[in-house]
Design a protein around this motif. Sequence first.
Motif, PDB file in Angstrom:
ATOM      1  N   CYS A  30       0.901  -1.233  -0.087  1.00  0.00           N
ATOM      2  CA  CYS A  30      -0.035   0.027   0.193  1.00  0.00           C
ATOM      3  C   CYS A  30       0.838   1.255   0.081  1.00  0.00           C
ATOM      4  O   CYS A  30       0.200   2.408   0.031  1.00  0.00           O
ATOM      5  CB  CYS A  30      -0.801   0.091   1.288  1.00  0.00           C
ATOM      6  SG  CYS A  30      -0.032   0.274   2.804  1.00  0.00           S
ATOM      7  N   THR A  32       2.635   2.519   2.252  1.00  0.00           N
ATOM      8  CA  THR A  32       2.466   3.221   3.706  1.00  0.00           C
ATOM      9  C   THR A  32       3.868   3.297   4.168  1.00  0.00           C
ATOM     10  O   THR A  32       4.580   2.112   4.072  1.00  0.00           O
ATOM     11  CB  THR A  32       1.489   2.718   4.687  1.00  0.00           C
ATOM     12  OG1 THR A  32       0.307   2.764   4.055  1.00  0.00           O
ATOM     13  CG2 THR A  32       1.799   3.429   5.991  1.00  0.00           C
ATOM     14  N   CYS A  55      -2.542  -1.203   5.578  1.00  0.00           N
ATOM     15  CA  CYS A  55      -3.061  -2.444   5.064  1.00  0.00           C
ATOM     16  C   CYS A  55      -3.264  -3.457   6.000  1.00  0.00           C
ATOM     17  O   CYS A  55      -3.839  -4.544   5.509  1.00  0.00           O
ATOM     18  CB  CYS A  55      -2.774  -2.477   3.649  1.00  0.00           C
ATOM     19  SG  CYS A  55      -1.120  -3.286   3.591  1.00  0.00           S
ATOM     20  N   ASN A  57      -1.015  -5.766   6.215  1.00  0.00           N
ATOM     21  CA  ASN A  57      -0.223  -6.739   5.678  1.00  0.00           C
ATOM     22  C   ASN A  57       0.960  -6.969   6.676  1.00  0.00           C
ATOM     23  O   ASN A  57       1.498  -6.085   7.252  1.00  0.00           O
ATOM     24  CB  ASN A  57       0.298  -6.173   4.278  1.00  0.00           C
ATOM     25  CG  ASN A  57       1.025  -7.424   3.668  1.00  0.00           C
ATOM     26  OD1 ASN A  57       0.316  -8.572   3.491  1.00  0.00           O
ATOM     27  ND2 ASN A  57       1.979  -7.062   3.119  1.00  0.00           N
TER      28      ASN A  57
END
Length: 107
Positions: A30, A32, A55, A57
């Motif tokens: 994502c 980030t 996200c 993850n």
Amino acid sequence: EKDVPPPSETTSADASARKDLYIVFTCAVCETRSTKGMSRQAYESGVVIVTCPGCNNRHLIADHLGWFQDGKWTVEDLLAERGENVKKGADGTIELTLEDVMGRSKT
């Protein structure tokens, strides 16, 4: 002020509560940018998995127990294979540029 016991007297609970090392990274899913802390003991001898705040993850940072990779492995190994650099601090100090903290510009 809390007295810190010598390393021989620390427990695994003490080690897991400490944040001796920090990683600044950009999530490949994502994008980030985030910072996560971990104990030196976990990074050098155990397994470290961090969760992206963007996200959720999970990213494998180190695996010295062979749970996810064959043999011992760290994110530094992966970056070295890709020809990327890892910035490390000494004596509790690390110098970061704005690009290190914010990530590379996409221009």
